[in-house]
Motif scaffolding. Structure first.
Motif, PDB file in Angstrom:
ATOM      1  N   GLU A  10       0.821  -1.204   0.000  1.00 43.70           N
ATOM      2  CA  GLU A  10       0.000   0.000   0.000  1.00 43.70           C
ATOM      3  C   GLU A  10       0.861   1.262   0.000  1.00 43.70           C
ATOM      4  OE1 GLU A  10      -4.205  -1.256   1.943  1.00 43.70           O
ATOM      5  OE2 GLU A  10      -2.690  -0.539   3.343  1.00 43.70           O
ATOM      6  N   LEU A  11       0.325   2.258  -0.663  1.00 44.42           N
ATOM      7  CA  LEU A  11       0.922   3.575  -0.765  1.00 44.42           C
ATOM      8  C   LEU A  11       0.399   4.399   0.402  1.00 44.42           C
ATOM      9  CD1 LEU A  11       2.330   5.539  -2.903  1.00 44.42           C
ATOM     10  CD2 LEU A  11       0.022   5.985  -3.691  1.00 44.42           C
ATOM     11  N   PHE A  12       1.239   5.264   0.983  1.00 45.09           N
ATOM     12  CA  PHE A  12       0.750   6.181   2.009  1.00 45.09           C
ATOM     13  C   PHE A  12       1.541   7.486   1.956  1.00 45.09           C
ATOM     14  CE2 PHE A  12       4.074   3.749   4.010  1.00 45.09           C
ATOM     15  CZ  PHE A  12       4.694   4.602   4.912  1.00 45.09           C
ATOM     16  N   GLY A  13       0.917   8.539   2.490  1.00 44.01           N
ATOM     17  CA  GLY A  13       1.528   9.861   2.442  1.00 44.01           C
ATOM     18  C   GLY A  13       1.292  10.577   1.130  1.00 44.01           C
ATOM     19  N   GLU A  14       0.430  10.006   0.290  1.00 47.11           N
ATOM     20  CA  GLU A  14       0.244  10.550  -1.053  1.00 47.11           C
ATOM     21  C   GLU A  14      -0.597  11.814  -1.092  1.00 47.11           C
ATOM     22  OE1 GLU A  14      -3.386   8.235  -0.318  1.00 47.11           O
ATOM     23  OE2 GLU A  14      -1.287   7.840   0.096  1.00 47.11           O
ATOM     24  N   MET A  15      -1.559  11.935  -0.188  1.00 45.63           N
ATOM     25  CA  MET A  15      -2.484  13.059  -0.268  1.00 45.63           C
ATOM     26  C   MET A  15      -1.739  14.392  -0.082  1.00 45.63           C
ATOM     27  SD  MET A  15      -6.197  13.403   1.526  1.00 45.63           S
ATOM     28  CE  MET A  15      -5.582  13.324   3.188  1.00 45.63           C
ATOM     29  N   SER A  16      -0.981  14.518   0.979  1.00 43.56           N
ATOM     30  CA  SER A  16      -0.221  15.752   1.227  1.00 43.56           C
ATOM     31  C   SER A  16       0.866  15.951   0.186  1.00 43.56           C
ATOM     32  CB  SER A  16       0.417  15.709   2.613  1.00 43.56           C
ATOM     33  OG  SER A  16      -0.580  15.666   3.583  1.00 43.56           O
ATOM     34  N   PHE A  17       1.409  14.848  -0.262  1.00 42.76           N
ATOM     35  CA  PHE A  17       2.445  14.892  -1.284  1.00 42.76           C
ATOM     36  C   PHE A  17       1.908  15.517  -2.573  1.00 42.76           C
ATOM     37  CE2 PHE A  17       4.983  12.899  -4.658  1.00 42.76           C
ATOM     38  CZ  PHE A  17       6.271  13.128  -4.195  1.00 42.76           C
ATOM     39  N   LEU A  18       0.675  15.163  -2.913  1.00 43.40           N
ATOM     40  CA  LEU A  18       0.085  15.641  -4.168  1.00 43.40           C
ATOM     41  C   LEU A  18      -0.524  17.028  -4.073  1.00 43.40           C
ATOM     42  CD1 LEU A  18      -1.546  12.303  -5.342  1.00 43.40           C
ATOM     43  CD2 LEU A  18       0.462  13.430  -6.329  1.00 43.40           C
ATOM     44  N   ASP A  19      -1.120  17.362  -2.912  1.00 42.89           N
ATOM     45  CA  ASP A  19      -1.785  18.669  -2.839  1.00 42.89           C
ATOM     46  C   ASP A  19      -0.963  19.731  -2.103  1.00 42.89           C
ATOM     47  OD1 ASP A  19      -2.203  18.103  -0.120  1.00 42.89           O
ATOM     48  OD2 ASP A  19      -4.350  17.688  -0.371  1.00 42.89           O
ATOM     49  N   ASN A  20       0.247  19.375  -1.677  1.00 45.06           N
ATOM     50  CA  ASN A  20       1.167  20.308  -1.017  1.00 45.06           C
ATOM     51  C   ASN A  20       0.601  20.943   0.252  1.00 45.06           C
ATOM     52  OD1 ASN A  20       3.471  20.147  -2.774  1.00 45.06           O
ATOM     53  ND2 ASN A  20       2.204  21.160  -4.306  1.00 45.06           N
TER      54      ASN A  20
ATOM     55  N   LEU B  79      -9.080  14.282  -7.036  1.00 44.74           N
ATOM     56  CA  LEU B  79      -9.305  13.155  -6.125  1.00 44.74           C
ATOM     57  C   LEU B  79      -8.641  13.387  -4.776  1.00 44.74           C
ATOM     58  CD1 LEU B  79      -8.920  10.154  -8.598  1.00 44.74           C
ATOM     59  CD2 LEU B  79     -11.030  11.033  -7.577  1.00 44.74           C
ATOM     60  N   SER B  80      -7.480  13.970  -4.777  1.00 46.40           N
ATOM     61  CA  SER B  80      -6.784  14.273  -3.532  1.00 46.40           C
ATOM     62  C   SER B  80      -7.574  15.288  -2.707  1.00 46.40           C
ATOM     63  CB  SER B  80      -5.380  14.797  -3.835  1.00 46.40           C
ATOM     64  OG  SER B  80      -4.709  15.104  -2.644  1.00 46.40           O
ATOM     65  N   GLU B  81      -8.086  16.322  -3.352  1.00 44.47           N
ATOM     66  CA  GLU B  81      -8.883  17.329  -2.653  1.00 44.47           C
ATOM     67  C   GLU B  81     -10.153  16.716  -2.071  1.00 44.47           C
ATOM     68  OE1 GLU B  81      -9.507  20.390  -5.593  1.00 44.47           O
ATOM     69  OE2 GLU B  81      -7.387  20.951  -5.593  1.00 44.47           O
ATOM     70  N   ARG B  82     -10.814  15.872  -2.842  1.00 41.20           N
ATOM     71  CA  ARG B  82     -12.044  15.239  -2.360  1.00 41.20           C
ATOM     72  C   ARG B  82     -11.768  14.299  -1.192  1.00 41.20           C
ATOM     73  NH1 ARG B  82     -15.193  14.060  -8.074  1.00 41.20           N
ATOM     74  NH2 ARG B  82     -15.625  16.252  -8.491  1.00 41.20           N
ATOM     75  N   LEU B  83     -10.673  13.574  -1.258  1.00 45.33           N
ATOM     76  CA  LEU B  83     -10.317  12.675  -0.167  1.00 45.33           C
ATOM     77  C   LEU B  83     -10.018  13.466   1.105  1.00 45.33           C
ATOM     78  CD1 LEU B  83      -9.754   9.866   0.897  1.00 45.33           C
ATOM     79  CD2 LEU B  83      -7.441  10.048  -0.042  1.00 45.33           C
ATOM     80  N   ARG B  84      -9.308  14.563   0.974  1.00 47.87           N
ATOM     81  CA  ARG B  84      -8.997  15.395   2.144  1.00 47.87           C
ATOM     82  C   ARG B  84     -10.288  15.926   2.772  1.00 47.87           C
ATOM     83  NH1 ARG B  84      -4.537  17.726   4.318  1.00 47.87           N
ATOM     84  NH2 ARG B  84      -3.192  17.106   2.600  1.00 47.87           N
TER      85      ARG B  84
END
Length: 142
Positions: free
Chosen positions: A78-88, A129-134
């Motif tokens: 599994e991947l983790f830490g991706e949300m902050s990584f993508l949306d800064n 998708l990152s914004e919606r997940l956050r």
């Protein structure tokens, strides 16, 4: 050389599977000890991770109880830490090893070289998708 021992089926659909087939130089393997914190809620994101072996827990700070609550787990592949990584934006959770674990770190510069070569539509989709997940995570924690 390819990264071996990482399952691709656990990755979110928005993450290009080709990333896992890239040169091993992109990945920095790190062994973490049991109970070691890998990333902290509120920190800046300079890399993202893939868990190769072991098990991790995802923690969120509860302001009412002033304690960290377990809100999820990360398993191998599994991947983790991706949300902050993508949306800064700052990390939305703390991740800590349950037992000794091996993770692959992917730093921002290496990732951006590949990500910027992707179709602009794919880049926009990942951002949305990152914004919606956050936002969903914020509603879940209320």
């Amino acid at each position: 050389a390819l990264v071996t021992g990482v399952q691709t089926c656990a990755l979110p659909i928005c993450f290009p599977v080709t990333i896992l087939r890239m040169n091993i130089k992109m990945y920095i393997p790190v062994t973490v000890k049991a109970r070691e914190v890998i990333m902290k809620e509120g920190d800046a994101a300079d890399c993202l991770y893939i868990l190769k072996s072991g098990e991790l827990e995802i923690l969120s700070y509860d302001k009412e109880t002033k304690t960290h609550q377990v809100i999820g787990h990360v398993e191998p592949g599994e991947l983790f830490g991706e949300m902050s990584f993508l949306d800064n934006l700052p990390r939305s959770a703390t991740v800590r090893a349950i037992n000794e674990s091996v993770i692959y770190m992917i730093n921002r510069n290496e990732f951006e070289k590949i990500f910027n070569e992707q179709d602009p539509l794919m880049q926009s989709l990942v951002q949305v998708l990152s914004e919606r997940l956050r936002e969903a995570n914020k509603r879940f924690r209320l």
